[in-house]
Enzyme design. Structure first.
Site, short mmCIF file in Angstrom:
data_model
loop_
_atom_site.label_atom_id
_atom_site.label_comp_id
_atom_site.label_asym_id
_atom_site.label_seq_id
_atom_site.Cartn_x
_atom_site.Cartn_y
_atom_site.Cartn_z
N ASP A 1 21.29 92.18 51.04
CA ASP A 1 21.22 90.65 51.04
C ASP A 1 21.23 90.10 49.84
OD1 ASP A 1 21.56 88.00 51.88
OD2 ASP A 1 20.13 88.27 53.91
N HIS B 1 23.06 85.57 52.05
CA HIS B 1 23.17 84.56 53.04
C HIS B 1 22.87 83.12 52.54
CE1 HIS B 1 18.81 85.06 53.91
NE2 HIS B 1 18.86 83.93 54.39
N SER C 1 13.94 82.84 51.65
CA SER C 1 14.93 83.58 51.45
C SER C 1 15.38 83.66 49.84
CB SER C 1 16.24 83.19 52.26
OG SER C 1 16.15 83.80 53.47
N1 ARG Z 1 17.01 85.94 59.06
C1 ARG Z 1 17.21 85.62 57.71
C2 ARG Z 1 16.95 84.18 57.33
O1 ARG Z 1 16.44 83.47 58.23
C3 ARG Z 1 18.78 85.97 57.52
C4 ARG Z 1 19.90 85.10 58.14
C5 ARG Z 1 21.21 85.60 57.59
N2 ARG Z 1 21.68 86.73 58.26
C6 ARG Z 1 22.15 86.74 59.45
N3 ARG Z 1 22.87 87.66 60.15
N4 ARG Z 1 22.70 85.61 60.04
O2 ARG Z 1 17.50 83.55 56.68
N1 GLU Z 2 15.85 84.43 55.87
C1 GLU Z 2 15.27 83.31 55.92
C2 GLU Z 2 15.38 82.23 54.83
O1 GLU Z 2 16.69 81.82 54.96
C3 GLU Z 2 13.86 84.05 55.25
C4 GLU Z 2 13.09 84.93 56.49
C5 GLU Z 2 11.92 83.96 56.88
O2 GLU Z 2 12.10 82.92 57.54
O3 GLU Z 2 11.06 84.51 56.81
O4 GLU Z 2 14.81 81.63 54.25
#
Ligand code: ARG
Ligand code: GLU
Length: 733
Positions: A229, A93, A658
């Protein structure tokens, strides 16, 4: 069967024992995001937790620390160098936006994935950067010298800004590096980071969405998780190994500081570290500021985004073209939307407001006995400021999340640049050239814009804006609404067919044929009128007041932070996240809020396979992966017939982490961080060791996908991996 009273009593006693026992068991979690240059202070604690490495190996200033192998990837993610040839591992991502830039209908890397067959096939990603932190230094004395707490806020701010600029210059010149100074501990400390930013970055490997985004928004922020990911890029440098603009002949960045990979697995309780760039946390704010998050900004944004996402999903599943246009935008919007829901819930379930209030009471008691009289009235002042700002914050959240949630209205900002062209009073020919340049610069927006989709968003969001807002609406919105007899559909039809902003073709021909007289056409454009009314109101009535509020609050927060540190002198405080390099540590640890679930710290490919559902895009396991699974063709990466996929640990991470390297006690790479579990997303405000978990892709899954799915064994060969042969005694269930 009815329980006898006696049994009930015994059960109660057991429960009581269990609960008091759990207080004695050290929690598998450690709050804190530490500045790498201060790790010496943590060394004893870290060793107690399991660290087997001198902290100088993690960070040092003579060029041999692992800080040189952690990078800020783009502007908001982390990545790690995993080979001497500049190979970078980060999240799928995190590479998503760049990959969208180089994808098209016939090169659909989201559907098919991409793995370069050799270096020549690596694809340049214009605009993408990778930044190394070579050194950090505490420069508080240099910045705050001569500045005391009693200076008026603005004087203090401008003095600090001046000093920051000159100290940055001094450091940059001496080190031949970029220097950037940021405030820590809410402005009680200042640190300089000496950095190097590389700007020729090329795509090396990107699994298809069926792996890299498996589970989509359904599994996002959720444990158990089955997402591979990850993605890989390579840093290119000029002939001197220094940053250079893109050039075909640039060389892979060469380095001795890269992460060695350890594939022997981990078990519950094992020490882990996450090294990266957490973005923003606010662990030390008052209950009054927290309330603005939990009952104003989060709820409004959640409601508005629910509407926007509903419309987008509908249009995206009806058309692959719209899917490709909106997939990256959607991921971003949905991501925060879901996180905020977890956050509101987590703050509530943990009674964080009540805990803050209790702390504030003891703080007040302490402050009353202090010589520094500013501390006595501090909470009262914070409360007054926050409560006066509540209304303003509410209004602007509606403007930002609801009105500006409509792309057409947001696009008014570019439109303003067209209006400005007319103000230059140019002869027609030059006017047309200037206008055309501006229109050309909007191409990126229109590439990913679908009018029919946005029109439906407009209808849905305007209904919300008008029903909930109450207090105030910009005049142009009121007028247009009334002219269309309070009918959102009629309004939308009229608006989207009249404005030239909804069509790049109309805009182009307008620019090519415009004469000075046409400025009137812009002025009466209905979309421009909406943006202009909103923008003018925000600029005149809201933003200056908000800015003043935040300035005053920043000042009060700084004092509050300082006071908290004075009050709890034995507590090891860590500074709030500010998108600078931090290290956090914890342990591999399961999470099961509903009861004991052994081994729940890890998922496997087998579990992903059981979720396979070809009727749903996000749960469709790619054919080739299914085949590998069926044949248990895991190469040296599988363990006892299983393919480990993801795992959780109790490291304190945040957005920006991330792509961060997840390390074992020896500083070897065992995974790549990519998320937090839903139960713990409130950790940006409050860390609960029992609920907060970071989620990582197991490095063995990454390598399995690269080699067996992507057929890119040549990449494995440039890494340094232990053990060299397949381990039979790894841990999985
Ligand atoms: N939650 C993760 C972050 O904050 C992954 C985001 C990407 N994945 C998604 N399904 N949108 O970045
Ligand atoms: N998916 C998050 C990012 O893009 C990391 C997850 C979190 O916020 O801990 O940094």
């Amino acid at each position: 069967m009815q329980k006898t009273p006696k049994i009930t009593i015994i059960i109660k006693i057991i429960l009581l024992l269990l609960s008091s026992f759990s207080v004695l068991i050290p929690a598998f979690a450690k709050e804190g995001m530490w500045i790498p240059a201060t790790l010496k202070d943590r060394e004893k604690d870290m060793k107690g937790w399991g660290l087997k490495l001198p902290v100088e190996k993690l960070y040092n200033e003579n060029g041999t620390g692992l800080n040189n192998a952690v990078v800020l990837f783009g502007r908001g993610c982390t990545g790690e160098i995993i080979s001497p040839e500049g190979l970078v591992l980060t999240n799928h991502h995190c590479g998503y936006g760049s990959v969208q830039g180089i994808s098209s209908a016939d090169k659909d890397y989201f559907a098919n994935g991409f793995f370069a067959g050799n270096r020549n096939e690596e694809i340049p990603c214009p605009g993408l950067t990778v930044t190394f932190v070579r050194r950090m230094e505490n420069v508080t004395d240099k910045i705050l010298n001569g500045i005391n707490d009693n200076l008026p806020d603005e004087v203090r701010d401008s003095l600090i800004a001046m000093k920051t600029a000159s100290v940055e210059k001094e450091y940059a010149k001496a080190a031949h590096l970029n220097a950037s100074i940021k405030p820590y501990y809410d402005g009680n400390q200042f640190w300089v980071a000496l950095t190097e930013t590389y700007r020729d970055i090329r795509l090396v490997g990107f699994p298809p969405n069926g792996i890299g985004a498996f589970g989509g928004d359904v599994e996002n922020w959720v444990w158990p998780r089955h997402t591979g990911d990850f993605s890989m890029f390579r840093v290119y440098a000029g002939a001197d190994n220094k940053p250079a603009d893109y050039a075909r002949e640039n060389k892979p960045y060469h380095t001795d500081q890269f992460f060695k990979i350890n594939c022997s697995g981990y078990k519950e309780g094992d020490f882990t570290m996450v090294y990266g760039f957490p973005g923003t946390t606010q662990e030390y704010i008052s209950s009054y500021e927290l309330k603005q998050v939990s009952s104003i900004t989060d709820p409004i944004a959640i409601a508005a985004r629910t509407r926007r996402l509903d419309v987008w999903s509908r249009h995206m599943s009806a058309s692959r073209a719209v899917f490709l246009q909106y997939t990256s935008k959607r991921a971003g919007v949905a991501n925060s939307w879901k996180k905020w829901q977890g956050e509101v819930r987590g703050l509530d379930v943990n009674n964080v407001t009540a805990k803050k209030k209790a702390f504030e009471q003891s703080f007040q008691k302490w402050a009353n006995g202090q010589k520094n009289t500013a501390y006595k009235t501090l909470l009262k002042q914070i409360r007054k400021e926050a409560e006066t700002a509540d209304k303003l914050i509410t209004e602007d959240q509606y403007n930002k999340e609801v009105a500006l949630g409509v792309e057409l209205i947001q696009q008014g900002a570019s439109f303003e640049r067209l209006v400005q062209c007319f103000r230059l009073h140019l002869p027609d020919r030059e006017l047309q050239d200037t206008l055309s340049k501006v229109v050309n610069s909007m191409a990126g927006f229109y590439k990913n814009y679908d009018v029919a989709t946005d029109k439906d968003v407009f209808k849905s969001l305007m209904a919300f804006y008008f029903s909930k807002f109450g207090a105030w609406l910009p005049a142009a919105f009121e007028t247009q609404y009334l002219v269309h007899n309070r009918d959102f559909s009629a309004w939308a039809n009229d608006l989207y067919s009249t404005t030239i902003l909804a069509s790049p073709e109309l805009l182009k021909s307008f620019a090519a044929n415009a004469t000075t007289a046409d400025s009137v056409r812009l002025k009466y454009d209905p979309a421009w009128q909406l943006f202009d009314a909103l923008n003018t109101f925000r600029k005149q009535q809201i933003l200056p007041r908000l800015k003043d509020y935040y300035t005053r609050m920043r000042y009060l927060d700084r004092l509050y932070m300082k006071a908290q540190m004075a009050m709890q002198q034995n507590k090891a405080f860590y500074p709030n996240a500010n998108l600078t390099l931090r290290l956090t540590y914890g342990k591999v640890s399961g999470l099961d809020p509903d009861g004991p679930a052994p081994y729940s710290f890890q998922t496997t490919l087998g579990e992903a396979a059981t979720l396979d559902d070809t009727t749903r895009d996000i749960f469709t396991v790619p054919k080739k992966l299914k085949e590998l699974y069926r044949n248990q063709d895991y190469g040296r990466w599988g363990v006892n017939g299983q393919m480990p996929l993801a795992f959780i640990a109790s490291n304190h991470t945040s957005g920006g982490n991330s792509g961060s390297p997840v390390l074992n006690a020896n500083g070897e790479l065992i995974g790549t961080n990519f998320d937090r579990a839903y139960e713990g997303t409130m950790s940006d405000y409050y860390f609960d060791p029992n609920r907060c978990r970071n989620i990582s892709v197991d490095i063995r899954y990454t390598l399995f996908i690269v080699e067996k799915f992507g057929g890119a064994k040549w990449l494995i060969d440039e890494m340094s991996i232990t053990p060299e042969t397949r381990s039979l005694k790894g841990t999985t269930h």
